[in-house]
Design a protein around this motif. Structure first.
Motif, PDB file in Angstrom:
ATOM      1  N   GLU A 147      30.017  49.530  28.181  1.00 52.02           N
ATOM      2  CA  GLU A 147      31.177  49.735  29.039  1.00 52.02           C
ATOM      3  C   GLU A 147      32.421  49.121  28.392  1.00 52.02           C
ATOM      4  N   GLU A 148      33.408  49.964  28.082  1.00 50.78           N
ATOM      5  CA  GLU A 148      34.617  49.473  27.418  1.00 50.78           C
ATOM      6  C   GLU A 148      35.369  48.458  28.278  1.00 50.78           C
ATOM      7  N   ASN A 149      35.364  48.663  29.596  1.00 51.86           N
ATOM      8  CA  ASN A 149      36.090  47.747  30.473  1.00 51.86           C
ATOM      9  C   ASN A 149      35.406  46.389  30.591  1.00 51.86           C
ATOM     10  N   ILE A 150      34.217  46.282  30.031  1.00 45.20           N
ATOM     11  CA  ILE A 150      33.540  44.983  29.967  1.00 45.20           C
ATOM     12  C   ILE A 150      33.720  44.362  28.583  1.00 45.20           C
ATOM     13  N   THR A 151      33.467  45.143  27.545  1.00 45.26           N
ATOM     14  CA  THR A 151      33.579  44.592  26.191  1.00 45.26           C
ATOM     15  C   THR A 151      35.013  44.220  25.829  1.00 45.26           C
ATOM     16  N   GLN A 152      36.007  44.864  26.484  1.00 49.40           N
ATOM     17  CA  GLN A 152      37.398  44.561  26.125  1.00 49.40           C
ATOM     18  C   GLN A 152      37.763  43.113  26.423  1.00 49.40           C
ATOM     19  N   TYR A 153      37.130  42.518  27.430  1.00 52.21           N
ATOM     20  CA  TYR A 153      37.459  41.127  27.737  1.00 52.21           C
ATOM     21  C   TYR A 153      37.118  40.221  26.548  1.00 52.21           C
ATOM     22  N   TYR A 154      35.962  40.455  25.945  1.00 57.03           N
ATOM     23  CA  TYR A 154      35.471  39.575  24.883  1.00 57.03           C
ATOM     24  C   TYR A 154      35.935  40.008  23.491  1.00 57.03           C
ATOM     25  N   GLY A 324      47.014  48.777  37.570  1.00 58.75           N
ATOM     26  CA  GLY A 324      46.205  47.688  37.032  1.00 58.75           C
ATOM     27  C   GLY A 324      44.740  47.891  37.328  1.00 58.75           C
ATOM     28  N   GLY A 325      44.049  46.805  37.597  1.00 58.16           N
ATOM     29  CA  GLY A 325      42.618  46.880  37.868  1.00 58.16           C
ATOM     30  C   GLY A 325      42.058  45.483  38.010  1.00 58.16           C
ATOM     31  N   VAL A 326      40.799  45.317  37.693  1.00 59.96           N
ATOM     32  CA  VAL A 326      40.163  44.007  37.803  1.00 59.96           C
ATOM     33  C   VAL A 326      39.717  43.517  36.429  1.00 59.96           C
ATOM     34  N   VAL A 327      39.555  42.213  36.352  1.00 60.85           N
ATOM     35  CA  VAL A 327      39.066  41.567  35.135  1.00 60.85           C
ATOM     36  C   VAL A 327      37.604  41.196  35.370  1.00 60.85           C
ATOM     37  N   PHE A 370      26.518  43.847  36.872  1.00 65.86           N
ATOM     38  CA  PHE A 370      26.720  45.176  36.304  1.00 65.86           C
ATOM     39  C   PHE A 370      25.815  45.414  35.096  1.00 65.86           C
ATOM     40  N   PRO A 371      25.340  46.648  34.919  1.00 70.55           N
ATOM     41  CA  PRO A 371      24.776  46.994  33.616  1.00 70.55           C
ATOM     42  C   PRO A 371      25.939  47.094  32.633  1.00 70.55           C
ATOM     43  N   ILE A 372      25.804  46.535  31.449  1.00 67.30           N
ATOM     44  CA  ILE A 372      26.880  46.672  30.470  1.00 67.30           C
ATOM     45  C   ILE A 372      26.672  47.922  29.624  1.00 67.30           C
ATOM     46  N   ASP A 397      32.960  51.993  40.783  1.00 62.94           N
ATOM     47  CA  ASP A 397      34.202  52.775  40.753  1.00 62.94           C
ATOM     48  C   ASP A 397      35.405  51.896  40.404  1.00 62.94           C
ATOM     49  N   GLN A 398      35.412  50.667  40.919  1.00 58.42           N
ATOM     50  CA  GLN A 398      36.521  49.766  40.637  1.00 58.42           C
ATOM     51  C   GLN A 398      36.559  49.383  39.161  1.00 58.42           C
ATOM     52  N   LEU A 399      35.389  49.151  38.589  1.00 54.70           N
ATOM     53  CA  LEU A 399      35.318  48.828  37.164  1.00 54.70           C
ATOM     54  C   LEU A 399      35.811  49.996  36.327  1.00 54.70           C
ATOM     55  N   HIS A 400      35.292  51.195  36.620  1.00 55.07           N
ATOM     56  CA  HIS A 400      35.650  52.368  35.832  1.00 55.07           C
ATOM     57  C   HIS A 400      37.094  52.795  36.081  1.00 55.07           C
TER      58      HIS A 400
END
Length: 460
Positions: A147-154, A324-327, A370-372, A397-400
Protein backbone atom coordinates in the motif's frame (compact mmCIF):
# COMPACT_ATOMS: atom_id res chain seq x y z
CA UNK A 1 -7.62 -2.58 17.43
CA UNK A 2 -9.12 -5.45 19.18
CA UNK A 3 -8.81 -6.04 22.84
CA UNK A 4 -5.42 -4.43 23.26
CA UNK A 5 -3.15 -2.02 21.52
CA UNK A 6 0.18 -0.68 22.63
CA UNK A 7 -0.04 2.98 23.54
CA UNK A 8 1.55 5.59 21.34
CA UNK A 9 1.84 7.66 24.48
CA UNK A 10 4.44 5.98 26.57
CA UNK A 11 6.99 7.79 28.66
CA UNK A 12 9.08 10.37 26.85
CA UNK A 13 12.09 8.79 25.14
CA UNK A 14 15.47 10.37 25.68
CA UNK A 15 16.00 13.31 23.35
CA UNK A 16 19.72 13.48 23.18
CA UNK A 17 21.94 10.67 21.96
CA UNK A 18 25.53 10.83 23.19
CA UNK A 19 28.07 11.61 20.52
CA UNK A 20 30.06 8.54 21.41
CA UNK A 21 27.13 6.27 20.68
CA UNK A 22 26.59 7.93 17.34
CA UNK A 23 30.24 7.52 16.45
CA UNK A 24 30.19 3.89 17.41
CA UNK A 25 27.03 3.31 15.42
CA UNK A 26 28.54 5.02 12.38
CA UNK A 27 30.42 2.89 9.95
CA UNK A 28 28.63 -0.25 11.07
CA UNK A 29 26.60 -0.52 7.93
CA UNK A 30 27.29 -3.59 5.85
CA UNK A 31 26.93 -3.55 2.10
CA UNK A 32 24.17 -5.89 0.97
CA UNK A 33 24.42 -8.11 -2.07
CA UNK A 34 21.98 -9.86 -4.37
CA UNK A 35 20.22 -12.43 -2.22
CA UNK A 36 18.01 -15.46 -2.71
CA UNK A 37 16.14 -17.65 -0.29
CA UNK A 38 18.95 -20.21 -0.31
CA UNK A 39 21.73 -17.68 0.18
CA UNK A 40 20.45 -15.73 3.17
CA UNK A 41 22.22 -17.73 5.85
CA UNK A 42 25.77 -18.03 4.58
CA UNK A 43 28.07 -18.58 1.68
CA UNK A 44 27.66 -22.31 1.35
CA UNK A 45 24.86 -24.86 1.46
CA UNK A 46 26.91 -26.90 3.92
CA UNK A 47 27.05 -24.02 6.40
CA UNK A 48 23.33 -23.41 5.96
CA UNK A 49 22.43 -27.00 6.72
CA UNK A 50 24.74 -27.19 9.70
CA UNK A 51 24.09 -23.84 11.32
CA UNK A 52 21.04 -21.71 10.53
CA UNK A 53 21.45 -17.98 11.01
CA UNK A 54 19.83 -16.78 14.21
CA UNK A 55 17.88 -13.54 14.16
CA UNK A 56 16.96 -11.65 17.31
CA UNK A 57 13.71 -9.73 16.86
CA UNK A 58 12.80 -7.14 19.49
CA UNK A 59 9.14 -6.15 19.53
CA UNK A 60 6.53 -4.43 21.70
CA UNK A 61 3.61 -6.73 21.05
CA UNK A 62 2.13 -8.15 24.27
CA UNK A 63 -1.11 -9.90 25.15
CA UNK A 64 -3.09 -11.10 22.14
CA UNK A 65 -0.79 -9.14 19.85
CA UNK A 66 2.17 -11.03 21.23
CA UNK A 67 0.42 -14.34 20.65
CA UNK A 68 -0.19 -13.49 16.98
CA UNK A 69 3.39 -12.27 16.57
CA UNK A 70 4.76 -15.48 18.08
CA UNK A 71 2.61 -17.54 15.69
CA UNK A 72 4.04 -15.72 12.66
CA UNK A 73 7.58 -16.24 13.97
CA UNK A 74 6.89 -19.93 14.52
CA UNK A 75 5.39 -20.32 11.04
CA UNK A 76 8.42 -18.65 9.45
CA UNK A 77 10.87 -20.86 11.36
CA UNK A 78 8.96 -23.96 10.32
CA UNK A 79 8.83 -22.88 6.67
CA UNK A 80 12.58 -23.16 6.05
CA UNK A 81 15.86 -24.18 7.69
CA UNK A 82 18.23 -21.37 6.82
CA UNK A 83 17.04 -18.70 9.26
CA UNK A 84 15.65 -19.01 12.76
CA UNK A 85 14.02 -16.00 14.42
CA UNK A 86 13.81 -15.50 18.17
CA UNK A 87 11.15 -12.99 19.14
CA UNK A 88 11.74 -11.10 22.39
CA UNK A 89 9.17 -8.75 23.94
CA UNK A 90 11.01 -5.65 25.16
CA UNK A 91 8.21 -3.65 26.75
CA UNK A 92 6.69 -0.46 25.40
CA UNK A 93 8.00 1.23 22.28
CA UNK A 94 9.98 3.72 24.37
CA UNK A 95 11.42 0.99 26.59
CA UNK A 96 12.47 -1.10 23.63
CA UNK A 97 14.10 1.84 21.87
CA UNK A 98 15.97 2.89 24.99
CA UNK A 99 17.30 -0.67 25.36
CA UNK A 100 18.50 -0.54 21.78
CA UNK A 101 20.31 2.74 22.47
CA UNK A 102 22.07 1.14 25.41
CA UNK A 103 23.18 -1.78 23.23
CA UNK A 104 24.57 0.26 20.34
CA UNK A 105 28.17 0.05 21.54
CA UNK A 106 28.06 -3.73 21.53
CA UNK A 107 26.63 -6.65 19.60
CA UNK A 108 24.04 -7.38 22.30
CA UNK A 109 21.21 -5.60 20.50
CA UNK A 110 18.67 -6.99 18.04
CA UNK A 111 19.04 -7.91 14.39
CA UNK A 112 15.55 -6.54 13.80
CA UNK A 113 13.56 -4.09 15.91
CA UNK A 114 10.00 -2.79 15.87
CA UNK A 115 9.90 1.00 16.34
CA UNK A 116 6.84 3.25 16.54
CA UNK A 117 6.27 5.65 13.68
CA UNK A 118 7.29 8.75 15.62
CA UNK A 119 10.73 7.25 16.17
CA UNK A 120 11.50 7.36 12.44
CA UNK A 121 13.70 10.47 12.41
CA UNK A 122 15.71 9.23 15.37
CA UNK A 123 16.32 5.82 13.79
CA UNK A 124 17.74 7.44 10.66
CA UNK A 125 19.87 9.90 12.63
CA UNK A 126 21.24 7.11 14.84
CA UNK A 127 23.16 5.67 11.85
CA UNK A 128 22.40 2.28 13.40
CA UNK A 129 20.25 0.86 10.59
CA UNK A 130 20.59 -0.57 7.12
CA UNK A 131 17.65 0.86 5.15
CA UNK A 132 15.46 -1.92 3.78
CA UNK A 133 15.71 -0.12 0.43
CA UNK A 134 19.14 -1.75 -0.02
CA UNK A 135 17.61 -5.21 0.19
CA UNK A 136 14.67 -4.17 -1.96
CA UNK A 137 17.04 -3.00 -4.70
CA UNK A 138 19.33 -6.04 -4.44
CA UNK A 139 16.39 -8.47 -4.45
CA UNK A 140 14.41 -6.56 -7.10
CA UNK A 141 11.53 -6.69 -4.63
CA UNK A 142 8.33 -5.24 -6.11
CA UNK A 143 7.26 -2.40 -3.81
CA UNK A 144 4.11 -1.81 -5.85
CA UNK A 145 2.56 -4.84 -4.15
CA UNK A 146 2.41 -2.81 -0.91
CA UNK A 147 0.00 0.00 0.00
CA UNK A 148 1.60 3.26 -1.17
CA UNK A 149 -0.25 5.29 1.46
CA UNK A 150 1.46 3.17 4.10
CA UNK A 151 4.97 2.89 2.69
CA UNK A 152 5.10 6.64 1.97
CA UNK A 153 5.31 7.41 5.68
CA UNK A 154 8.52 5.41 6.08
CA UNK A 155 10.03 6.68 2.81
CA UNK A 156 12.43 9.49 3.70
CA UNK A 157 15.17 10.83 1.48
CA UNK A 158 13.85 8.83 -1.45
CA UNK A 159 14.29 5.44 0.18
CA UNK A 160 12.26 3.11 2.34
CA UNK A 161 14.12 2.94 5.63
CA UNK A 162 11.95 0.36 7.38
CA UNK A 163 9.16 -2.06 6.53
CA UNK A 164 5.70 -1.20 7.89
CA UNK A 165 4.39 -3.84 10.28
CA UNK A 166 1.39 -2.82 12.42
CA UNK A 167 -0.52 0.02 10.76
CA UNK A 168 -3.67 1.93 11.69
CA UNK A 169 -5.39 5.31 11.39
CA UNK A 170 -8.10 7.10 13.40
CA UNK A 171 -11.82 7.07 12.62
CA UNK A 172 -15.05 8.26 14.22
CA UNK A 173 -17.07 5.65 16.10
CA UNK A 174 -20.76 6.30 16.82
CA UNK A 175 -23.62 4.61 18.65
CA UNK A 176 -26.30 3.85 16.05
CA UNK A 177 -28.98 3.26 18.66
CA UNK A 178 -28.41 6.70 20.19
CA UNK A 179 -28.44 8.23 16.71
CA UNK A 180 -31.81 6.61 15.99
CA UNK A 181 -33.27 7.82 19.29
CA UNK A 182 -32.10 11.37 18.49
CA UNK A 183 -33.71 11.27 15.06
CA UNK A 184 -30.38 11.29 13.20
CA UNK A 185 -29.68 9.41 9.98
CA UNK A 186 -27.91 6.18 10.91
CA UNK A 187 -26.32 5.81 7.50
CA UNK A 188 -25.18 9.42 7.07
CA UNK A 189 -22.89 10.12 10.02
CA UNK A 190 -21.32 13.57 10.46
CA UNK A 191 -18.07 14.15 8.59
CA UNK A 192 -17.28 17.82 9.27
CA UNK A 193 -16.64 19.76 12.47
CA UNK A 194 -19.96 21.61 12.13
CA UNK A 195 -21.88 18.38 11.49
CA UNK A 196 -20.28 16.78 14.56
CA UNK A 197 -21.35 19.80 16.64
CA UNK A 198 -24.97 19.65 15.41
CA UNK A 199 -25.19 15.89 15.94
CA UNK A 200 -23.71 16.21 19.43
CA UNK A 201 -26.32 18.82 20.35
CA UNK A 202 -29.11 16.46 19.34
CA UNK A 203 -27.49 13.55 21.17
CA UNK A 204 -26.76 15.36 24.45
CA UNK A 205 -29.76 14.59 26.65
CA UNK A 206 -30.85 12.43 29.57
CA UNK A 207 -27.46 12.82 31.23
CA UNK A 208 -25.59 11.55 28.16
CA UNK A 209 -23.12 13.51 26.07
CA UNK A 210 -22.91 13.66 22.32
CA UNK A 211 -19.19 12.99 22.17
CA UNK A 212 -15.83 12.70 23.88
CA UNK A 213 -12.38 12.82 22.33
CA UNK A 214 -9.39 11.69 24.36
CA UNK A 215 -6.63 14.28 24.75
CA UNK A 216 -4.27 12.51 22.41
CA UNK A 217 -1.56 14.30 20.41
CA UNK A 218 -2.02 11.80 17.58
CA UNK A 219 -5.50 13.23 16.94
CA UNK A 220 -4.14 16.75 16.53
CA UNK A 221 -1.54 15.46 14.06
CA UNK A 222 -4.36 13.81 12.11
CA UNK A 223 -6.50 16.97 12.10
CA UNK A 224 -3.59 18.73 10.37
CA UNK A 225 -3.31 15.99 7.73
CA UNK A 226 -7.07 16.02 7.09
CA UNK A 227 -6.75 19.73 6.29
CA UNK A 228 -3.78 19.11 4.00
CA UNK A 229 -1.60 21.07 6.40
CA UNK A 230 1.98 20.30 7.41
CA UNK A 231 2.80 19.85 11.11
CA UNK A 232 6.41 21.07 10.91
CA UNK A 233 8.39 23.06 8.34
CA UNK A 234 10.69 21.85 5.57
CA UNK A 235 8.07 19.70 3.88
CA UNK A 236 6.98 18.16 7.18
CA UNK A 237 10.64 17.47 7.92
CA UNK A 238 11.07 15.46 4.72
CA UNK A 239 12.81 17.82 2.31
CA UNK A 240 15.21 18.79 5.12
CA UNK A 241 15.25 18.20 8.88
CA UNK A 242 12.43 20.10 10.59
CA UNK A 243 13.39 23.25 12.49
CA UNK A 244 10.00 24.72 13.40
CA UNK A 245 6.67 23.45 14.77
CA UNK A 246 3.50 24.55 12.99
CA UNK A 247 1.10 23.33 15.67
CA UNK A 248 -0.06 26.92 16.33
CA UNK A 249 -0.95 27.59 12.69
CA UNK A 250 -4.49 27.85 11.30
CA UNK A 251 -5.12 24.10 11.11
CA UNK A 252 -4.32 23.60 14.77
CA UNK A 253 -6.30 26.63 15.90
CA UNK A 254 -9.39 25.53 13.95
CA UNK A 255 -9.28 22.06 15.47
CA UNK A 256 -8.70 23.13 19.07
CA UNK A 257 -11.22 25.98 18.94
CA UNK A 258 -13.91 23.59 17.67
CA UNK A 259 -12.98 20.97 20.25
CA UNK A 260 -13.10 23.48 23.11
CA UNK A 261 -16.45 24.90 21.97
CA UNK A 262 -18.03 21.46 22.29
CA UNK A 263 -16.61 20.98 25.79
CA UNK A 264 -17.76 24.48 26.78
CA UNK A 265 -21.34 23.91 25.61
CA UNK A 266 -21.35 20.50 27.32
CA UNK A 267 -22.05 18.50 24.17
CA UNK A 268 -18.67 16.80 24.59
CA UNK A 269 -17.12 15.43 27.75
CA UNK A 270 -13.48 15.99 28.60
CA UNK A 271 -12.40 12.61 29.99
CA UNK A 272 -8.69 13.32 29.95
CA UNK A 273 -5.76 11.70 28.18
CA UNK A 274 -6.50 7.99 28.53
CA UNK A 275 -8.14 6.59 25.41
CA UNK A 276 -9.33 3.61 27.47
CA UNK A 277 -11.48 5.93 29.61
CA UNK A 278 -13.20 7.25 26.50
CA UNK A 279 -13.74 3.71 25.18
CA UNK A 280 -15.28 2.65 28.49
CA UNK A 281 -17.70 5.60 28.40
CA UNK A 282 -18.64 4.73 24.82
CA UNK A 283 -19.20 1.06 25.68
CA UNK A 284 -21.41 2.11 28.61
CA UNK A 285 -23.58 4.29 26.37
CA UNK A 286 -22.54 7.48 28.19
CA UNK A 287 -21.28 9.13 25.01
CA UNK A 288 -22.48 8.72 21.43
CA UNK A 289 -19.33 9.52 19.44
CA UNK A 290 -15.59 9.16 19.92
CA UNK A 291 -12.34 9.00 17.99
CA UNK A 292 -10.08 5.97 18.14
CA UNK A 293 -7.70 3.85 16.12
CA UNK A 294 -8.98 1.58 13.37
CA UNK A 295 -7.00 -1.12 15.12
CA UNK A 296 -9.43 -0.87 18.07
CA UNK A 297 -12.41 -1.71 15.88
CA UNK A 298 -12.82 -5.39 16.69
CA UNK A 299 -12.61 -4.79 20.41
CA UNK A 300 -15.06 -1.88 20.29
CA UNK A 301 -17.62 -3.78 18.23
CA UNK A 302 -17.27 -6.91 20.36
CA UNK A 303 -17.70 -4.95 23.61
CA UNK A 304 -20.88 -3.30 22.29
CA UNK A 305 -22.36 -6.57 21.03
CA UNK A 306 -25.82 -7.18 22.47
CA UNK A 307 -26.04 -3.58 23.75
CA UNK A 308 -25.98 -1.36 20.67
CA UNK A 309 -24.80 -1.19 17.07
CA UNK A 310 -21.52 0.53 16.28
CA UNK A 311 -21.17 2.73 13.22
CA UNK A 312 -17.96 4.18 11.80
CA UNK A 313 -17.18 7.31 9.80
CA UNK A 314 -14.06 9.07 8.54
CA UNK A 315 -12.09 11.38 10.81
CA UNK A 316 -13.92 14.76 10.72
CA UNK A 317 -12.47 17.96 9.27
CA UNK A 318 -13.53 21.58 8.72
CA UNK A 319 -16.00 21.95 5.84
CA UNK A 320 -13.59 24.26 3.99
CA UNK A 321 -10.49 22.12 4.53
CA UNK A 322 -7.96 21.69 1.76
CA UNK A 323 -7.59 18.24 0.23
CA UNK A 324 -5.86 15.90 2.64
CA UNK A 325 -6.27 12.59 4.40
CA UNK A 326 -4.89 10.62 7.32
CA UNK A 327 -1.40 9.66 8.41
CA UNK A 328 -0.72 6.04 9.27
CA UNK A 329 0.11 5.19 12.86
CA UNK A 330 1.66 2.09 14.37
CA UNK A 331 5.19 0.82 13.91
CA UNK A 332 7.68 -0.58 11.42
CA UNK A 333 10.66 -2.95 11.32
CA UNK A 334 14.29 -1.78 11.15
CA UNK A 335 17.32 -3.93 10.31
CA UNK A 336 20.33 -2.96 12.45
CA UNK A 337 23.70 -2.54 10.76
CA UNK A 338 26.06 -3.83 13.46
CA UNK A 339 25.22 -7.44 12.64
CA UNK A 340 26.78 -9.70 10.04
CA UNK A 341 25.69 -9.58 6.43
CA UNK A 342 24.14 -13.03 6.89
CA UNK A 343 22.05 -11.83 9.84
CA UNK A 344 20.87 -8.77 7.96
CA UNK A 345 19.88 -10.89 4.98
CA UNK A 346 18.12 -13.31 7.32
CA UNK A 347 16.15 -10.44 8.84
CA UNK A 348 15.17 -9.38 5.32
CA UNK A 349 13.93 -12.90 4.54
CA UNK A 350 11.75 -12.76 7.65
CA UNK A 351 10.42 -9.37 6.59
CA UNK A 352 9.49 -10.77 3.18
CA UNK A 353 7.62 -13.58 4.90
CA UNK A 354 5.71 -11.08 7.04
CA UNK A 355 4.68 -9.05 3.99
CA UNK A 356 3.29 -12.02 2.06
CA UNK A 357 -0.49 -11.90 1.39
CA UNK A 358 -1.04 -14.94 3.60
CA UNK A 359 0.88 -13.53 6.56
CA UNK A 360 -0.74 -10.12 6.19
CA UNK A 361 -4.21 -11.66 6.00
CA UNK A 362 -3.58 -13.62 9.19
CA UNK A 363 -2.12 -10.54 10.93
CA UNK A 364 -5.05 -8.32 9.91
CA UNK A 365 -7.83 -10.72 10.84
CA UNK A 366 -6.33 -11.56 14.22
CA UNK A 367 -5.27 -8.06 15.23
CA UNK A 368 -7.30 -5.47 13.33
CA UNK A 369 -4.29 -3.72 11.86
CA UNK A 370 -4.32 -2.91 8.14
CA UNK A 371 -2.83 -5.39 5.69
CA UNK A 372 0.12 -3.59 4.12
CA UNK A 373 0.01 -5.94 1.12
CA UNK A 374 -2.73 -5.27 -1.43
CA UNK A 375 -3.31 -8.93 -2.34
CA UNK A 376 -4.13 -9.75 1.28
CA UNK A 377 -7.63 -8.43 0.54
CA UNK A 378 -8.04 -11.31 -1.94
CA UNK A 379 -7.53 -13.88 0.82
CA UNK A 380 -10.80 -15.53 1.85
CA UNK A 381 -10.27 -14.95 5.58
CA UNK A 382 -10.01 -11.19 4.91
CA UNK A 383 -13.17 -11.23 2.81
CA UNK A 384 -14.98 -13.13 5.56
CA UNK A 385 -13.69 -10.69 8.17
CA UNK A 386 -15.03 -7.70 6.23
CA UNK A 387 -18.45 -9.37 6.14
CA UNK A 388 -18.33 -9.85 9.90
CA UNK A 389 -16.96 -6.35 10.53
CA UNK A 390 -18.34 -4.14 7.73
CA UNK A 391 -17.35 -1.10 9.79
CA UNK A 392 -13.76 -1.72 8.77
CA UNK A 393 -14.57 -0.61 5.22
CA UNK A 394 -14.52 2.96 6.53
CA UNK A 395 -10.89 2.52 7.53
CA UNK A 396 -9.90 0.99 4.20
CA UNK A 397 -11.71 3.68 2.20
CA UNK A 398 -10.16 6.42 4.32
CA UNK A 399 -6.67 5.04 3.76
CA UNK A 400 -7.16 4.66 0.01
CA UNK A 401 -8.87 8.05 -0.25
CA UNK A 402 -6.05 9.99 1.39
CA UNK A 403 -4.38 12.30 -1.12
CA UNK A 404 -0.65 11.61 -1.26
CA UNK A 405 1.26 14.73 -0.21
CA UNK A 406 3.69 15.79 2.50
CA UNK A 407 0.78 16.45 4.88
CA UNK A 408 -0.58 12.89 4.67
CA UNK A 409 2.92 11.44 4.40
CA UNK A 410 3.33 12.55 8.01
CA UNK A 411 5.72 14.74 9.95
CA UNK A 412 9.15 13.53 11.04
CA UNK A 413 11.25 15.08 13.80
CA UNK A 414 13.74 13.72 16.27
CA UNK A 415 11.76 14.88 19.30
CA UNK A 416 8.35 13.62 18.19
CA UNK A 417 7.50 11.69 21.39
CA UNK A 418 8.17 14.80 23.46
CA UNK A 419 6.33 17.01 20.98
CA UNK A 420 3.26 14.82 21.22
CA UNK A 421 3.14 15.18 24.98
CA UNK A 422 3.67 18.94 24.79
CA UNK A 423 0.69 19.21 22.44
CA UNK A 424 -1.41 17.11 24.80
CA UNK A 425 -0.56 19.54 27.58
CA UNK A 426 -1.65 22.45 25.39
CA UNK A 427 -4.96 20.78 24.53
CA UNK A 428 -5.53 20.08 28.21
CA UNK A 429 -4.88 23.70 29.20
CA UNK A 430 -7.26 24.99 26.51
CA UNK A 431 -10.08 22.57 27.30
CA UNK A 432 -9.79 23.33 31.02
CA UNK A 433 -9.96 27.07 30.35
CA UNK A 434 -6.48 27.85 31.67
CA UNK A 435 -5.38 29.35 28.34
CA UNK A 436 -7.00 30.33 25.07
CA UNK A 437 -6.47 27.84 22.24
CA UNK A 438 -4.13 30.29 20.49
CA UNK A 439 -2.05 30.98 23.61
CA UNK A 440 -1.78 27.27 24.46
CA UNK A 441 -0.71 26.35 20.94
CA UNK A 442 1.72 29.29 20.68
CA UNK A 443 3.52 28.12 23.81
CA UNK A 444 3.53 24.52 22.59
CA UNK A 445 4.97 25.51 19.21
CA UNK A 446 7.71 27.56 20.86
CA UNK A 447 8.67 24.72 23.20
CA UNK A 448 8.71 22.10 20.44
CA UNK A 449 10.75 24.36 18.15
CA UNK A 450 13.34 24.86 20.90
CA UNK A 451 13.59 21.11 21.49
CA UNK A 452 13.96 20.45 17.76
CA UNK A 453 16.84 22.95 17.67
CA UNK A 454 18.66 21.25 20.54
CA UNK A 455 18.13 17.83 19.00
CA UNK A 456 19.40 18.97 15.59
CA UNK A 457 22.60 20.23 17.23
CA UNK A 458 23.35 16.73 18.50
CA UNK A 459 23.11 15.11 15.07
CA UNK A 460 24.86 17.72 12.91
Amino acid sequence: MFSYKPSHRTSVMAMLLASALLMQACGGANETAQSSNKETTGSSAKENAASPVKITFWHSMSGELGTVTDKLISDFNASQKNVQVEGIFQGTYDESLNKMKASMDSKSGPSLIQVYEIGSRYMIDSKAITPVQKFIDADKYDLSQLEENITQYYTIGGKLNSMPFNTSNPILYYNKDMFKAAGLDLEKPPVTFDEITKAAQALSKDGKAGASFAIYGWFMEQFFAKQGAEYVNNGNGRTAPATESYVNKEAGLKALTWWKSMVDNKTALNLGRKTDDTKKAFAAGQIAMMLDSTASLKGIVSTAEGKFQVGTAPLPKPADAAEGGVVVGGASLYITNNKSEAEQKGAWEFIKFLTSPQSQAYWHVNTGYFPITKKAYDEQIVKDNLVKYPQFKTAVDQLHGSKANTATQGAVMGVFPEARQIVEGAIEEALNGKKTPQAALDEAAKSITEKIGKYNQTVK
